[in-house]
Structure formats: structure tokens, C-alpha cells
Design a protein around this motif. Structure first.
Motif, PDB file in Angstrom:
ATOM      1  N   GLY A 183       0.835  -1.193   0.000  1.00 50.45           N
ATOM      2  CA  GLY A 183       0.000   0.000   0.000  1.00 50.45           C
ATOM      3  C   GLY A 183       0.873   1.246   0.000  1.00 50.45           C
ATOM      4  N   MET A 184       0.207   2.400   0.088  1.00 50.81           N
ATOM      5  CA  MET A 184       0.935   3.670   0.076  1.00 50.81           C
ATOM      6  C   MET A 184       0.396   4.569   1.190  1.00 50.81           C
ATOM      7  SD  MET A 184       0.680   4.021  -4.037  1.00 50.81           S
ATOM      8  CE  MET A 184       0.929   5.750  -4.216  1.00 50.81           C
ATOM      9  N   GLY A 185       1.289   5.256   1.888  1.00 52.25           N
ATOM     10  CA  GLY A 185       0.853   6.156   2.964  1.00 52.25           C
ATOM     11  C   GLY A 185       1.475   7.528   2.802  1.00 52.25           C
ATOM     12  N   MET A 186       0.681   8.457   2.292  1.00 53.66           N
ATOM     13  CA  MET A 186       1.135   9.844   2.175  1.00 53.66           C
ATOM     14  C   MET A 186       0.274  10.785   3.006  1.00 53.66           C
ATOM     15  SD  MET A 186       1.783   8.376  -1.025  1.00 53.66           S
ATOM     16  CE  MET A 186       0.690   8.962  -2.278  1.00 53.66           C
ATOM     17  N   THR A 187      -1.051  10.637   2.876  1.00 52.33           N
ATOM     18  CA  THR A 187      -1.985  11.646   3.370  1.00 52.33           C
ATOM     19  C   THR A 187      -1.993  11.718   4.897  1.00 52.33           C
ATOM     20  OG1 THR A 187      -3.342  11.109   1.471  1.00 52.33           O
ATOM     21  CG2 THR A 187      -4.368  12.440   3.195  1.00 52.33           C
ATOM     22  N   GLU A 188      -1.799  12.925   5.416  1.00 52.57           N
ATOM     23  CA  GLU A 188      -1.893  13.153   6.864  1.00 52.57           C
ATOM     24  C   GLU A 188      -3.031  14.127   7.150  1.00 52.57           C
ATOM     25  OE1 GLU A 188       1.986  14.132   8.414  1.00 52.57           O
ATOM     26  OE2 GLU A 188       2.857  12.250   7.669  1.00 52.57           O
ATOM     27  N   ARG A 213      18.213   1.656   7.732  1.00 59.23           N
ATOM     28  CA  ARG A 213      17.010   1.470   8.545  1.00 59.23           C
ATOM     29  C   ARG A 213      16.739   2.753   9.344  1.00 59.23           C
ATOM     30  NH1 ARG A 213      18.889  -2.612  11.479  1.00 59.23           N
ATOM     31  NH2 ARG A 213      19.385  -1.169  13.165  1.00 59.23           N
ATOM     32  N   TYR A 214      15.436   3.087   9.473  1.00 58.72           N
ATOM     33  CA  TYR A 214      15.019   4.287  10.207  1.00 58.72           C
ATOM     34  C   TYR A 214      13.937   3.909  11.219  1.00 58.72           C
ATOM     35  CZ  TYR A 214      17.378   7.320   6.759  1.00 58.72           C
ATOM     36  OH  TYR A 214      18.300   7.949   5.973  1.00 58.72           O
ATOM     37  N   ARG A 215      13.685   4.822  12.159  1.00 57.43           N
ATOM     38  CA  ARG A 215      12.515   4.705  13.058  1.00 57.43           C
ATOM     39  C   ARG A 215      11.546   5.815  12.689  1.00 57.43           C
ATOM     40  NH1 ARG A 215      14.158   1.053  17.389  1.00 57.43           N
ATOM     41  NH2 ARG A 215      11.971   1.164  17.961  1.00 57.43           N
ATOM     42  N   LEU A 216      10.266   5.472  12.599  1.00 64.29           N
ATOM     43  CA  LEU A 216       9.250   6.451  12.201  1.00 64.29           C
ATOM     44  C   LEU A 216       8.294   6.730  13.360  1.00 64.29           C
ATOM     45  CD1 LEU A 216      10.310   6.095   9.338  1.00 64.29           C
ATOM     46  CD2 LEU A 216       7.963   5.702   8.553  1.00 64.29           C
ATOM     47  N   VAL A 217       8.021   8.023  13.578  1.00 68.16           N
ATOM     48  CA  VAL A 217       7.005   8.428  14.553  1.00 68.16           C
ATOM     49  C   VAL A 217       6.068   9.406  13.860  1.00 68.16           C
ATOM     50  CG1 VAL A 217       6.555   9.647  16.732  1.00 68.16           C
ATOM     51  CG2 VAL A 217       8.546   8.135  16.538  1.00 68.16           C
ATOM     52  N   GLY A 218       4.781   9.116  13.916  1.00 71.22           N
ATOM     53  CA  GLY A 218       3.819  10.015  13.274  1.00 71.22           C
ATOM     54  C   GLY A 218       2.539   9.275  12.938  1.00 71.22           C
ATOM     55  N   HIS A 219       1.857   9.718  11.888  1.00 71.90           N
ATOM     56  CA  HIS A 219       0.548   9.124  11.561  1.00 71.90           C
ATOM     57  C   HIS A 219       0.267   9.236  10.073  1.00 71.90           C
ATOM     58  CE1 HIS A 219      -0.756  13.266  11.004  1.00 71.90           C
ATOM     59  NE2 HIS A 219      -1.864  12.782  10.482  1.00 71.90           N
ATOM     60  N   LYS A 220      -0.771   8.541   9.634  1.00 69.41           N
ATOM     61  CA  LYS A 220      -1.367   8.750   8.308  1.00 69.41           C
ATOM     62  C   LYS A 220      -2.882   8.798   8.502  1.00 69.41           C
ATOM     63  CE  LYS A 220       2.526   8.942   6.313  1.00 69.41           C
ATOM     64  NZ  LYS A 220       3.025  10.223   5.753  1.00 69.41           N
ATOM     65  N   TRP A 221      -3.500   9.751   7.883  1.00 71.45           N
ATOM     66  CA  TRP A 221      -4.945   9.995   8.068  1.00 71.45           C
ATOM     67  C   TRP A 221      -5.756   9.069   7.161  1.00 71.45           C
ATOM     68  CZ3 TRP A 221      -8.497  11.351  11.134  1.00 71.45           C
ATOM     69  CH2 TRP A 221      -9.667  12.012  10.748  1.00 71.45           C
ATOM     70  N   PHE A 222      -5.185   8.748   6.024  1.00 68.90           N
ATOM     71  CA  PHE A 222      -5.756   7.725   5.147  1.00 68.90           C
ATOM     72  C   PHE A 222      -4.646   6.748   4.801  1.00 68.90           C
ATOM     73  CE2 PHE A 222      -8.835  11.068   4.188  1.00 68.90           C
ATOM     74  CZ  PHE A 222     -10.022  10.380   3.990  1.00 68.90           C
ATOM     75  N   MET A 223      -4.845   5.466   5.076  1.00 67.73           N
ATOM     76  CA  MET A 223      -3.923   4.458   4.566  1.00 67.73           C
ATOM     77  C   MET A 223      -4.769   3.226   4.249  1.00 67.73           C
ATOM     78  SD  MET A 223      -0.103   3.542   5.896  1.00 67.73           S
ATOM     79  CE  MET A 223      -0.277   1.971   6.696  1.00 67.73           C
TER      80      MET A 223
END
Ligand SMILES: Cc1cc2nc3c(=O)[nH]c(=O)nc-3n(C[C@H](O)[C@H](O)[C@H](O)COP(=O)(O)OP(=O)(O)OC[C@H]3O[C@@H](n4cnc5c(N)ncnc54)[C@H](O)[C@@H]3O)c2cc1C
Length: 558
Positions: A183-188, A213-223
Motif C-alpha cells: 500500500g501507500m501512505g502519504m496523506t496526513e 534502517r530508520y525509526r518512524l514516529v507520526g501518523h497517516k490519516w488515510f492508509m
């Protein structure tokens, strides 16, 4: 009229239309067959015919109904309170998704020996007629697969799985499965069109077999399709928006920290799950350079936008087939609806729109083949690349804009029955609810029109358009005049305020030029006369000289 009725019955059920099922959707679709023949004359179409038969079968339609009637359910925790973030689908969803992968509608065109983009596009259209929402992960997998080339290790590990036809619904590490989807996650929350405004943060965490490798913190409003095996997501690094590969399961067999907050309660697209998610120090692997995420997203977006045009053309064809089928069987005022002059006008006009959308969407798919194929001579490849750049926003804009209008009118052809859901049996109602989505996601109308203005700066566009339309020169004076007007506007420049009008006119001229080469004369001339001299508005206003018989014969489903 006297009708024999069983004792106790209040009335006989008369003049209702039989279900539209067990139709070979490919063989019944002359416009699609001709568009395939025009864009890839050498393609053997047995596979598409076989898919058309499956997609039009009563058995698969039943799966489509059930998958929509029983939408996915989120299980954030198991009964012991452990976080599991799993979405459960009706078994019919898995049957449909399995059939789509079996047909190679996902990443297969990118694999050696896979289908062409034209063949895949025609298959995607046919499958959309059956059920569009399971195609969401299919389309995203198609768009994401080439992006992984920017990380050789990920490409090596996953390209085979992304092209594999053996769907595997198990929720476990992708490398232990027979196939995977992405899938794809852009929209916040703060913005979807404006991806630069993303706030999700990424911090470098080390390096391993999959790259940095990275660590991600945040969200996606549509995924959407949160049960996909992995996602391509955008997050901010110190250098700006960057693309990452974010798997649901980690190489050590533990679940990645992707928290599904809830599923969206949507107007349509019911069989597909679309989620809100949070990343709680989730692991992700960089794809491409830091700060170069936006061009990568745009490249992926171009492919999902192709699918929006294809999907809408498929839904249009489905709606027109249902309308024609209904009008052929339903009597009113002493004759079949399809024999009433004004209904013939509406149906023929809908058929023109459906055929023109099919022609444009398939032409765009050929541009993907032509611009990717190293065996095409450089000049041809450059032309195809320009047409791909130009027609992607134009087709996504215009075909999707017309989709909802067409669905409303096709629904009206069924009268009150068209408006009824009837536990998922109301396919027209499902189409109507689905239609606006292709116009919104992957870049809404204004974003497409603005992107088209940017595309005008990507090369010698006026020359490319003149070349593209030359096969239709002299075929109809209205098309010649519309083409000249369009070329003059390209040369003079188009203002932002005019961007939608320009997108419409570019799409119409291209559709006209294609129909001159693929459609019978009555379809082509009716298209030019109804659409190229003034903006099209309500359907059913074709001139009296239109050859309605010829247009309806071509569009007839059986
Ligand atoms: C069912 C569903 C599933 C989805 N799945 C996914 C997914 O899997 N992954 C994902 O990343 N996203 C997904 N999306 C999000 C979708 O791509 C966005 O909703 C869409 O791109 C629009 O972004 P937005 O909602 O933030 O609206 P906004 O960006 O706020 O736009 C609102 C309106 O303003 C217009 N607009 C914006 N900028 C301009 C401008 N400069 N000039 C003129 N007009 C402008 C737009 O055209 C639009 O009409 C999904 C959406 C839906 C409905």
C-alpha cells in the motif's frame, strides 16, 4: 390485461428485468476490444476473454455482493488485550483479490515475461466491472513495485513476490509467503495534496540487509488496504520528505509498530478497508535519497492515476451495460424502453462517453509500455513519455469527472430500481457510490488540472500533440478546428484559472482523434458533433441526424 395468479396472490410480478449475469464482459465490449487491437495489435486476447467470462459470471458477482455487504472489521487487540492491529475480511474478498492477482493485475507487468501494460489495463477494466474496491491494493502494488528499484536490496528481496500470481492472505512476514501486496501512505490530517506538509518524522537507526534502517514516529490519516504486507510511506528527514519501505512484519518475525486506529466509514468502496494509522517508533527502510521523496511519490502517483482512469472507464462500461440491459427488457407505454426515441438518445450518449473514456485510458496505458520499452526507438520512446506525462493528469481529470455524471444518468435509466441497494444486489447503486472516489484519491480534480499545466513545460508539447492527432487529421471538420484551437492555446500558454477547461479540451481532442481511428463512423461523428463545439452538459442531447441504431448496436451487451 388478464393474468393468471396463484390463489391468494395480490398481483403477478410482471415487467421486471432479469439479472445481468453470465456475460463475457470482454467479448461483449466492442469498444474495449477495438481499443486493445489499436494499442497492441499483436496481443493474443484469449486471456482477456477468459477473464471477461469469469468477471461476468454469476458466481463472481455473488462474491462481489458479499464482499461489499460484509465490510472489513478491525481487531486492534486480541481477547487477551495484546495489540494485533489486524483487519478481518469476508472470505469473498479473498476470493476476489486472489483472482485479481492470478490475472496479473498487480506488479506483473514489471517482471520479465509479464503482461504488457495495455493487457493489464484491459484486464483491470474488466475486473473493475466485477468489483472495484479490491483493486485498491492491486493498483498500489502495481504503482509501488517499480519504485523499489531505488533500493537494490529491497528490490532483490521483494520484486518476485510483488509479481507473483499466488495470493497469500496469511498475516505474517512477507518473505515467508507466496505473494505480497503493498500500500501507500502519504496523506496526513493537515494535508493530502500538499505532501510537503507531512509531519511524520524519520530518524536513522542503522543499516542491515534491507539497506538503511530508520525509526518512524507520526501518523497517516488515510492508509488503505492496511493488511498489505508493506507500505511505501513518506516521512520527514533532516533533508526533507523521503520515501520508506514500511513492512507490517519485521525480519525477526515480530509485528512492526503500525497501530491501526480505526477504519474509515466510507460512502462506497465498502469491500476495501481504509484506515487511520499511527507509527510508534516503527521500523522502515529508506527507498531513494533523503529529501527526494516527492519526485518518487509523483512517479508512483502517475501509475495509480492511470488506474483511476481505467477504473472509471470500467465502471462506466458496467453502468452502461446495466442501463442497456434494463432498457432492452423493460416495457413502458406499450414498447421497450430501448425503443423510445428519447431513451435511445440518452443510452447512445452514455455509450459514446463510455467508449471515449475506454479509448483514452487504453491509449495512456500504451504510453506506459512505449516509454518503458528499451526496444522502442528513442524518438518513439520520447513521444510516448511526453504523452504519458500529458495524458495522465488529463485522463484522470476528465474521465473521472464524467464518471459520476454518467453513473447518475445510467441509474436514472433503471428508474426507482436503480436507486435500491437490496442487500448488495443493486449493482448500479454500488457503482454510483464508488464513482466519486477515483476523482478524489490520488489527486483531486484541481490538483490534476494544475499538474497538467506543469506537464506543458516538460518538452515540445505542441509538436507532440500535433504528431499524436495526425492520424485523425481531416476526419471531421469539428475535430480539426478543436485541435487547432488546442495547439494555439498550448503555444500561447494556459493560465491557472483556465486549467480545468484546458484539461477537458485536451482530453476531448485526444478522445476524438482516437475514436477517428478505432470507432465506427457513427460513433466518431456523434462524439465530435456532441462534444467538440461547446461543453457537454446533460446526457441525451444528441442531434436528430445521429445514427442511434449503429451506436446502440455497438454498445449492446449481448
Ligand atoms: C477512500 C479513500 C482512501 C484513501 N486511501 C489513501 C491511501 O491509501 N494512501 C494515501 O496516502 N491517501 C489515501 N487517501 C487520501 C487521498 O489521496 C486524499 O484525500 C486526496 O489526495 C486529497 O487530499 P486531502 O483529503 O488532504 O484534501 P486537500 O489536499 O485538503 O484538498 C481538498 C480540495 O482542495 C483542492 N486543492 C488542494 N490544493 C489546491 C490548489 N493549490 N489549488 C486549487 N485547489 C486545491 C483539491 O483538489 C481538493 O478538491 C484516500 C482517500 C480516500 C477518500
Amino acid at each position: 390485461m388478464t393474468v393468471q395468479m396463484p390463489h391468494g396472490a395480490t398481483h403477478a410480478v410482471l415487467n421486471q428485468v432479469p439479472p445481468y449475469e453470465d456475460v463475457n464482459l470482454f467479448e461483449a465490449n466492442a469498444a474495449l476490444r477495438d481499443a486493445v487491437g489499436f494499442n497492441q495489435p499483436t496481443l493474443a486476447t484469449e486471456g482477456l476473454s477468459a477473464l471477461g467470462k469469469v468477471a461476468g459470471s454469476a458466481g463472481m458477482q455473488r462474491h462481489a455482493r458479499l464482499a461489499n455487504l460484509h465490510p472489513p472489521v478491525l481487531h486492534a487487540h486480541d481477547r487477551f488485550g495484546h495489540r494485533i492491529d489486524e483487519v478481518e475480511f469476508h472470505p469473498s474478498y479473498h476470493v476476489l483479490l486472489g483472482a485479481a492477482l492470478h490475472q496479473g493485475l498487480h506488479g506483473s507487468p514489471w517482471a520479465a515475461g509479464g503482461p504488457s501494460h495495455v493487457e493489464r489495463a484491459a484486464g483491470f477494466m474488466l475486473f473493475t466491472e466485477l468489483e472495484p474496491s479490491v483493486l485498491c491494493p492491486v493498483s498500489m502494488t502495481y504503482a509501488v513495485a517499480p519504485a523499489l528499484r531505488a533500493n537494490a536490496a529491497l528490490q532483490q528481496a521483494f520484486s518476485g513476490l510483488l509479481a507473483s500470481p499466488r495470493y497469500d492472505a496469511r498475516f505474517q512476514l512477507a518473505t515467508t509467503k507466496t505473494a505480497m501486496t503493498m500500500g501507500m501512505g502519504m496523506t496526513e490530517k493537515q494535508g493530502g495534496s500538499d505532501v510537503r506538509a507531512n509531519t511524520t518524522q524519520a530518524w536513522r537507526d542503522g543499516e542491515d540487509a534491507w539497506g538503511e534502517r530508520y525509526r518512524l514516529v507520526g501518523h497517516k490519516w488515510f492508509m488503505s488496504a492496511p493488511m498489505s504486507d508493506a507500505f511505501l510511506v513518506v516521512a520527514q528527514t533532516a533533508a526533507g520528505p523521503t520515501c520508506f519501505f514500511l513492512p507490517r512484519w519485521l525480519p525477526d518475525g515480530t509485528l512492526n509498530a503500525v497501530r491501526i486506529q480505526r477504519l474509515k466509514d466510507k460512502l462506497g468502496n465498502k469491500a476495501n478497508a481504509s484506515s487511520e494509522v499511527e507509527f510508534v517508533d516503527a521500523f522502515a527502510w529508506r527507498v531513494g535519497e533523503e529529501g527526494r521523496g516527492l519526485p518518487q511519490i509523483l512517479a508512483m502517483g502517475a501509475l495509480t492515476r492511470l488506474d483511476c482512469a481505467l477504473g472509471t472507464a470500467g465502471l462506466m462500461r458496467g453502468a452502461v451495460s446495466l442501463a442497456l440491459h434494463h432498457a432492452t427488457h423493460r416495457m413502458a407505454f406499450g414498447k421497450r424502453l430501448v425503443d423510445h426515441a428519447l431513451m435511445r438518445n440518452v443510452l447512445a450518449d452514455l455509450a459514446l462517453e463510455s467508449e471515449a473514456s475506454t479509448a483514452l485510458a487504453l491509449r495512456l496505458a500504451r504510453a506506459v509500455d512505449g516509454s518503458e520499452d528499451a526496444s522502442v526507438p528513442a524518438a518513439g520512446r520520447e513521444h510516448e513519455a511526453l504523452m504519458r506525462r500529458l495524458l495522465t493528469p488529463a485522463a484522470k481529470y476528465w474521465v473521472c469527472k464524467r464518471g459520476s455524471h454518467l453513473a447518475q444518468e445510467a441509474m436514472e435509466c433503471l428508474g426507482g430500481n436503480g436507486y435500491v441497494e437490496e442487500h448488495g444486489e443493486g449493482v448500479m447503486a454500488r457503482i454510483y457510490r464508488e464513482m466519486p472516489l477515483n476523482s478524489i484519491w490520488e489527486g483531486a480534480g484541481n490538483i490534476m488540472a494544475l499538474d497538467l499545466l506543469r506537464a506543458l513545460r516538460s518538452g515540445p508539447i505542441a509538436e507532440a500533440l500535433a504528431h499524436e492527432t495526425r492520424g485523425a487529421k481531416g476526419a471531421h471538420p469539428m475535430l480539426d478546428r478543436a485541435t487547432q484551437r488546442l495547439l494555439a492555446r498550448v503555444q500561447n500558454g494556459v493560465d491557472e484559472i483556465d486549467a480545468r477547461r484546458f484539461a477537458r479540451d485536451l482530453a476531448l481532442v485526444t478522445q476524438g482523434a482516437l475514436l477517428a481511428q478505432t470507432a465506427p463512423a457513427p460513433v466518431f461523428s456523434a462524439f465530435c458533433e456532441s462534444r467538440l463545439d461547446g461543453a457537454p452538459d446533460a446526457f441525451g442531447q444528441l442531434g436528430a441526424s445521429t445514427d442511434f441504431d449503429a451506436i446502440l448496436r455497438r454498445a449492446a451487451a449481448h
